[in-house]
Design an enzyme around this catalytic site. Structure first.
Site, short mmCIF file in Angstrom:
data_model
loop_
_atom_site.label_atom_id
_atom_site.label_comp_id
_atom_site.label_asym_id
_atom_site.label_seq_id
_atom_site.Cartn_x
_atom_site.Cartn_y
_atom_site.Cartn_z
N HIS A 43 12.61 -7.77 17.05
CA HIS A 43 11.22 -7.37 17.24
C HIS A 43 11.15 -5.87 17.50
O HIS A 43 11.55 -5.39 18.56
CB HIS A 43 10.65 -8.18 18.42
N HIS A 49 13.91 -4.93 20.42
CA HIS A 49 14.61 -5.93 21.23
C HIS A 49 14.77 -7.19 20.41
O HIS A 49 14.29 -7.27 19.27
CB HIS A 49 13.83 -6.20 22.53
N ASP A 51 14.29 -11.36 20.64
CA ASP A 51 13.73 -12.44 21.44
C ASP A 51 14.51 -13.72 21.22
O ASP A 51 14.55 -14.26 20.11
CB ASP A 51 12.25 -12.64 21.07
N LYS A 198 6.62 -6.88 1.82
CA LYS A 198 7.23 -7.18 0.52
C LYS A 198 8.28 -8.28 0.64
O LYS A 198 8.76 -8.57 1.73
CB LYS A 198 7.88 -5.90 -0.03
MN MN Z 1 9.26 -9.58 21.61
#
Ligand code: MN
Length: 256
Positions: A43, A49, A51, A198
């Site tokens: 992310h 980071h 997740d 894309k």
């Molecule tokens: Mn996150």
């Protein structure tokens, strides 16, 4: 969605405006699974980071692993506990609009099944602050532990945990090499492709049908018309279903 899951997801839902973000609100039908599933989403929010989400009790228990998971047992990776996420979130790949909660691009970086180590009851282990578990993902495998750190006295902050690899045949001493893999396990796309909207859609893992993999921010608060929702028309059951025969393999399949 079960009432219990709905209650657990109230925080998740209150943080998001689903007319603006393409993140699932928890209403997509989730496939059943004999094993608990996990996903890791890379992310690129304000800070990059990873997740980590472990299926438990009808939701994903979630941690933001700030530097990403490391297969090197010497690395202890800070993992900030975040709100429970809906199970259909495990198929989300796309871009959360800038200015929204968690704004930035999300890539499905790993997925598979997980299990607490033998003798461990996951819910009790999480409560006590130490969960030993097994991952059978495409990138992360073997035994891991999540250990909760003692909270500060001024406890309004979220709980901090450490994610640590156990020593086993999946341990590596080149901790961050794995993090250089920038291909989605669900679509094969790199972060830049996802951000640009894309490439291929992610293949579904949690949901029965692929969720939308849109990268375009929704315009205004345009409600989805009733006609756009596909109805779940039930068809007649097949006359004959060939039996699925058992086959000895090394580990449980990561697909439903
Ligand atoms: Mn996150």
């Amino acid at each position: 969605m079960a009432k219990e899951a709905l209650r657990k997801l109230s925080k998740y839902r209150s943080k998001r405006n689903f007319t603006v973000t393409d993140e699932p609100s928890g209403e997509n039908e989730v496939a059943t699974s004999d094993h608990l599933r996990f996903v890791i989403q890379k992310h690129a929010a304000r800070r990059l980071h990873y997740d980590l989400r472990l299926e438990l009790g009808g939701v994903f228990k979630s941690w933001a692993v700030t530097k990403g998971p490391s297969p090197d047992p010497r690395d202890k990776r800070l993992s900030v506990e975040v709100e429970d996420h809906p199970l259909d979130y495990g198929d989300f790949e796309g871009t959360i609009p800038k200015g929204e909660y968690g704004g930035g691009t999300v890539q499905l970086w790993d997925r598979g099944v997980w299990a607490p180590l033998p003798g461990v009851v996951a819910s009790a282990a999480l409560k006590s602050g130490q969960l030993k578990f097994l991952l059978a993902g495409e990138r992360l495998k073997g035994e891991w532990v999540l250990v909760r750190l003692k909270r500060d006295r001024n406890a309004r902050q979220r709980a901090n945990w450490l994610l640590i690899k156990h020593r086993d045949r999946y341990a590596r001493d080149d901790g961050d090499r794995l993090l250089k893999s920038d291909r989605s396990v669900a679509s094969g796309r790199r972060m830049a492709q996802i951000a640009a909207g894309k490439g291929a859609r992610p293949t579904p893992f949690m949901t029965k049908r692929a969720t939308r993999a849109s990268n375009r921010p929704k315009i205004g608060a345009r409600a989805r018309g009733a006609g756009e929702r596909r109805s779940d028309r039930k068809s007649a059951p097949p006359k004959f279903v060939a039996p699925q025969l058992a086959r000895l393999v090394e580990r449980a399949p990561s697909q439903p």
